[in-house]
Structures are given as structure tokens and as C-alpha cells.
Design a protein around this motif. Structure first.
Motif, PDB file in Angstrom:
ATOM      1  N   ILE A 116     -16.419   5.791  -9.289  1.00  0.00           N
ATOM      2  CA  ILE A 116     -16.017   7.032  -8.615  1.00  0.00           C
ATOM      3  C   ILE A 116     -16.514   7.101  -7.177  1.00  0.00           C
ATOM      4  O   ILE A 116     -16.011   7.888  -6.393  1.00  0.00           O
ATOM      5  CB  ILE A 116     -16.427   8.295  -9.414  1.00  0.00           C
ATOM      6  CG1 ILE A 116     -17.935   8.378  -9.593  1.00  0.00           C
ATOM      7  CG2 ILE A 116     -15.704   8.358 -10.733  1.00  0.00           C
ATOM      8  CD1 ILE A 116     -18.415   9.576 -10.398  1.00  0.00           C
ATOM      9  N   ASN A 117     -17.476   6.246  -6.841  1.00  0.00           N
ATOM     10  CA  ASN A 117     -18.000   6.212  -5.473  1.00  0.00           C
ATOM     11  C   ASN A 117     -17.522   5.003  -4.681  1.00  0.00           C
ATOM     12  O   ASN A 117     -18.008   4.766  -3.580  1.00  0.00           O
ATOM     13  CB  ASN A 117     -19.533   6.228  -5.501  1.00  0.00           C
ATOM     14  CG  ASN A 117     -20.074   7.577  -5.896  1.00  0.00           C
ATOM     15  OD1 ASN A 117     -19.718   8.589  -5.324  1.00  0.00           O
ATOM     16  ND2 ASN A 117     -20.912   7.600  -6.912  1.00  0.00           N
TER      17      ASN A 117
ATOM     18  N   LYS B  85     -10.569  12.119 -11.306  1.00  0.00           N
ATOM     19  CA  LYS B  85     -10.268  12.314 -12.721  1.00  0.00           C
ATOM     20  C   LYS B  85     -10.718  11.080 -13.496  1.00  0.00           C
ATOM     21  O   LYS B  85     -10.471   9.952 -13.072  1.00  0.00           O
ATOM     22  CB  LYS B  85      -8.774  12.521 -12.924  1.00  0.00           C
ATOM     23  CG  LYS B  85      -8.390  12.753 -14.386  1.00  0.00           C
ATOM     24  CD  LYS B  85      -6.901  12.845 -14.578  1.00  0.00           C
ATOM     25  CE  LYS B  85      -6.412  14.143 -14.008  1.00  0.00           C
ATOM     26  NZ  LYS B  85      -4.997  14.383 -14.312  1.00  0.00           N
ATOM     27  N   ILE B  86     -11.386  11.304 -14.619  1.00  0.00           N
ATOM     28  CA  ILE B  86     -11.827  10.198 -15.464  1.00  0.00           C
ATOM     29  C   ILE B  86     -11.115  10.297 -16.809  1.00  0.00           C
ATOM     30  O   ILE B  86     -11.262  11.286 -17.521  1.00  0.00           O
ATOM     31  CB  ILE B  86     -13.357  10.206 -15.679  1.00  0.00           C
ATOM     32  CG1 ILE B  86     -14.084  10.099 -14.339  1.00  0.00           C
ATOM     33  CG2 ILE B  86     -13.771   9.079 -16.623  1.00  0.00           C
ATOM     34  CD1 ILE B  86     -15.593  10.271 -14.435  1.00  0.00           C
TER      35      ILE B  86
ATOM     36  N   ALA C 130     -14.519  15.715 -16.322  1.00  0.00           N
ATOM     37  CA  ALA C 130     -13.915  15.196 -15.084  1.00  0.00           C
ATOM     38  C   ALA C 130     -12.404  15.424 -15.042  1.00  0.00           C
ATOM     39  O   ALA C 130     -11.697  14.783 -14.270  1.00  0.00           O
ATOM     40  CB  ALA C 130     -14.237  13.714 -14.939  1.00  0.00           C
ATOM     41  N   GLY C 131     -11.885  16.321 -15.878  1.00  0.00           N
ATOM     42  CA  GLY C 131     -10.473  16.685 -15.817  1.00  0.00           C
ATOM     43  C   GLY C 131      -9.520  15.659 -16.388  1.00  0.00           C
ATOM     44  O   GLY C 131      -8.328  15.707 -16.129  1.00  0.00           O
TER      45      GLY C 131
ATOM     46  N   GLU D  39     -21.570  15.463  -8.410  1.00  0.00           N
ATOM     47  CA  GLU D  39     -20.411  16.004  -7.687  1.00  0.00           C
ATOM     48  C   GLU D  39     -19.271  15.006  -7.647  1.00  0.00           C
ATOM     49  O   GLU D  39     -18.102  15.371  -7.753  1.00  0.00           O
ATOM     50  CB  GLU D  39     -20.817  16.343  -6.252  1.00  0.00           C
ATOM     51  CG  GLU D  39     -21.033  17.803  -6.025  1.00  0.00           C
ATOM     52  CD  GLU D  39     -21.309  18.082  -4.568  1.00  0.00           C
ATOM     53  OE1 GLU D  39     -20.422  17.827  -3.731  1.00  0.00           O
ATOM     54  OE2 GLU D  39     -22.407  18.576  -4.282  1.00  0.00           O
ATOM     55  N   ALA D  40     -19.612  13.738  -7.507  1.00  0.00           N
ATOM     56  CA  ALA D  40     -18.587  12.697  -7.428  1.00  0.00           C
ATOM     57  C   ALA D  40     -17.752  12.644  -8.697  1.00  0.00           C
ATOM     58  O   ALA D  40     -16.568  12.336  -8.661  1.00  0.00           O
ATOM     59  CB  ALA D  40     -19.233  11.341  -7.158  1.00  0.00           C
TER      60      ALA D  40
END
Length: 135
Positions: free
Chosen positions: A43-44, A82-83, A105-106, A76-77
Motif C-alpha cells: 500500500i506504500n 482498497k484491500i 480497507a473497503g 492511514e495508508a
């Protein structure tokens, strides 16, 4: 991103399907599991454009991450990407962990009991994402 006890960037984000397929063709599962560290790295990741989603494929058995689940979920990341999670032959406990990561994470959680259904599962995720883009 590949992971066992180590987390590595196998291939930066790409739209080149052929390169992506060639990159993952010879992967095998081995060693311990640093899944939370791999998610944080994914995600980063530095890329332009930034990935809109990450798909985590795992048996859910976290064993060696420095990152704790609580820190991952508070990151925050983790809310900027979305994961979606795919659990491969997971226990109920492991399923709950993957479901929680995806939900926070949606994303969605999908269950795979055998490797043959994995391609169909990826198609389900892709179709959901394409529907969101078209709407």
C-alpha cells in the motif's frame, strides 16, 4: 509483492499483463509468513499512478511480521488503498483476520478451497472493480 519470512517487490505495479503473468508463473509457497509487512509495503509502494487496490493472496497464517495487525488496521495508508483478500484453504480464525483486513480497507474477502478456482476468484474481483469504474 511476494512474501514468506521476507517481503520482496517482484514487479512494480504494471498494466502489462504478459509481464505480470511471467513474473508470477514460477512462484511457490515456502517459509514463514510476513503478510502484514507485505500489505504495508504494497500500500506504500512508490508508483505513478498509485495503485487503487491491493489483492492479498494468503493462507492467512501470519507468523513473522514486524507489523502487528492492530497497527496495520490503524495505518492511514491502509485506508487509502482498497484491500481485497483471497484466503486459500484457511481456518476460521485466519478467515476472520483476512475478512477484517479487507473490510477495514473497503475491500472484499473471497474464499478459495483449491487452486483451480483461483482464476475465477480473481475474475470476480476484477468484475467488481470494473463495475465501480463504469458507474
Amino acid at each position: 509483492i511476494t512474501f514468506n519470512q521476507n517481503v520482496n517487490t517482484l514487479l512494480p505495479p504494471t498494466l502489462d499483463k504478459e509481464i505480470a503473468i511471467k513474473s508470477v508463473e514460477n512462484l511457490n509457497a515456502s517459509g514463514d509468513t510476513s503478510m502484514y509487512d507485505a500489505i504495508i509495503k504494497a500500500i506504500n509502494i512508490e508508483s505513478d499512478p498509485k495503485p487503487s487496490q491491493v489483492v492479498v493472496l494468503s493462507d492467512g497464517a501470519e507468523t513473522t511480521s514486524v507489523t502487528r495487525i492492530e497497527n496495520l488496521l490503524k495505518s492511514e495508508a491502509a485506508y487509502s488503498v482498497k484491500i481485497n483478500a483471497i484466503g486459500v484453504q484457511v481456518t476460521e480464525e485466519q478467515k476472520k483476520i483476512l475478512e477484517n483486513i479487507a473490510k477495514e480497507a473497503g475491500g472484499s474477502y473471497l474464499d478459495v478451497q483449491d487452486i483451480n478456482s483461483l482464476i475465477e476468484t480473481y475474475k470476480v474481483i476484477l468484475e467488481k472493480e470494473l463495475q465501480v469504474i463504469q458507474n
